[in-house]
Scaffold this motif. Structure first.
Motif: not given
Lengths: 341, 341
Positions: A83-84, A87-88, A91
């Motif tokens: 996810f991280k 998302d980076q 986003a």
């Protein structure tokens, strides 16, 4: 709670400009606008707490700027790192992630995918619970971009980002054999519909057929709800029958933590009494005592890669059908070295 | 990719019924509908792959059925469990979570909250990076329900779900003193704007003022980017000067893993050479060797509780301003027992 939301008209009226001017301002088109007008509009926005309703906007544009992400098990640290990374990238490009947890349940996963379709997400990133493309046929007739990550789907055209589980598992197995172990015991959750795990296991069976170990392969299948006491019974039953040097190969990160706990609870010393290697989904084994020799994956890099693919597809560009992200063998202190018998 | 989406009109035409009938069917109002009509509509829906555009629907209803959740650091397993608990309750009620990772950065967090407002989420669940309510004043004028979880915000009316960090930290500190340790060394990330950590630390300083330990409290503040080598230097500098029995108290879960690694790398044995206790955000310490005496939190229960509050508020019901979820002291094998000197 539900006070009437402000509209562009309200802002225009209070700033004494036209609706079109406010709209141009909100979309960053400042060309035909004086600095004074910009400042006045911003002041009204600040005072009123006005927010552009991007959901209404996206409806006009037919883009929600939402990406759905369905992970198999959110409690697995692998998912957090996946996810991280995702998302980076997303986003930074103005996309938000609606995250869903399938809890390793195909039915739950299907409901969640349906909900994502209802939400009109622009794309779906799926770490599939099943390896069978037919289970996802209902997604085919739909609009959003679909990308598969981590576990492979057999027989699909959706782009996939994964790692070469077979290759790295073979590398790990050969390392154990080279150290002079006579027997390998694979400890694994139930096999069957998870390509990552199946590929790891297939590498072991292929090498055992090539007689890399003098004693036959043993496989210990552990159900998800197995208690530590039960796991110990199963382990000890196999270990009692061992002759020569035996190593455990744990196919999955969470199970590794359980196996280490059981060995510690029962004062079974690594590597003195038993060798131990593992496929580490959790990126935590380097923090355990003793350090465990593992294959370590790069879930964050996988997330970044799949997100980049999604953005490319949304821009109408083509992407690789299959991307392999590298993993790495980390040799630590959980294997002894013996002369071959 | 962007084929024209089907509308209710299309379904009505193909099923030879009125738009109103399709609409009643989609909303589950079957009262005035024959079984044959229901079957025909479902058949057309199945054949065409029609999906109700819930985003367009929600716009009419002024509800997005989206809940924004901003966590401080998604790599912390605490966040995953918090998400899991929240998702269990919200998904069952038909709400989806837009998850965002503030990465411990107040600026990033602010941008994310702004994006959630733009998305017209029905509610926001925030594990705040800062303890200062003024940093979140911009959320006050807005529509969605706001709930705070885990870390407290000082001076706010938003409902908060947390745990009594002060009480449990005091309990843990007293346990160390009772075992006969002369000195406590607190190992902590920088203190200041995180109420959970500050409360834990305050419990220690209060008890040290009451002379629970014969030697003064030492505090070792560890920056987030500190290497293992650097951490070892700092630890050893303190440990060299110790007299009598010293215990480390690590205030945060991730740091605990790092401290254990450093101790293991340098063959410093727990509890023989040093005692160790910790506040465990990670729920992983029971899996480490040796077992560490910790305070264990219940992030999943916290998530369930805050989600329940959000649903109540959305239904116009009142909720408790402050809910304390229980934690628990787990005594394991990381402390010795000594006669008081």
């Amino acid at each position: 709670m539900a006070k009437k939301p402000l509209t562009i008209n309200d802002i225009a009226a209070q700033a004494s400009v036209s609706n079109a001017t406010v709209s141009r301002y909100l979309n960053g088109h400042y060309e035909k606008m004086s600095a004074a007008t910009r400042a006045r509009i911003q002041q009204v926005i600040d005072m009123t707490g006005f927010h552009l309703n991007r959901q209404a906007q996206s409806l006009k544009r037919r883009s929600s700027h939402l990406i759905g992400m369905v992970v198999a098990d959110v409690e697995n640290l692998f998912s957090s790192l996946l996810f991280k990374g995702t998302d980076q990238i997303l986003a930074a490009a103005g996309y938000q992630i609606v995250l869903m947890n399938a809890d390793n349940d195909l039915k739950v996963e299907r409901q969640q995918l349906q909900r994502l379709l209802e939400l009109q997400v622009d794309g779906i990133i799926l770490q599939p619970v099943s390896a069978t493309a037919a289970n996802y046929a209902f997604l085919k007739q739909t609009q959003p971009v679909v990308d598969i990550v981590d576990r492979q789907l057999r027989g699909t055209n959706w782009p996939q980002v994964t790692t070469d589980n077979y290759r790295y598992s073979a590398q790990l197995t050969k390392t154990v054999a080279r150290r002079g172990y006579n027997q390998l015991v694979v400890v694994t959750p139930p096999l069957g519909d998870n390509t990552a795990r199946d590929d790891r296991y297939r590498a072991v069976t292929d090498l055992c057929e090539e007689k890399k170990f003098s004693r036959p392969l043993q496989t210990l299948t552990i159900q998800p709800d197995t208690t530590n006491a039960k796991l110990y019974q199963q382990l000890i039953a196999i270990l009692k029958k061992r002759t020569g040097h035996t190593a455990l190969y744990v196919l999955q990160g969470h199970l590794l933590l359980q196996v280490m706990t059981v060995l510690a609870e029962n004062q079974i010393k690594i590597p003195e009494q038993i060798g131990l290697v593992a496929y580490d989904d959790w990126s935590l084994s380097q923090l355990m005592q003793p350090g465990i020799t593992t294959i370590q994956q790069q879930p964050r890099a996988m997330g970044q890669r799949v997100a980049t693919n999604v953005l490319r597809q949304l821009a109408g560009q083509s992407v690789e059908p299959l991307t392999m992200v590298e993993s790495a063998l980390h040799e630590r202190d959980s294997l002894g070295t013996f002369a071959k018998k």
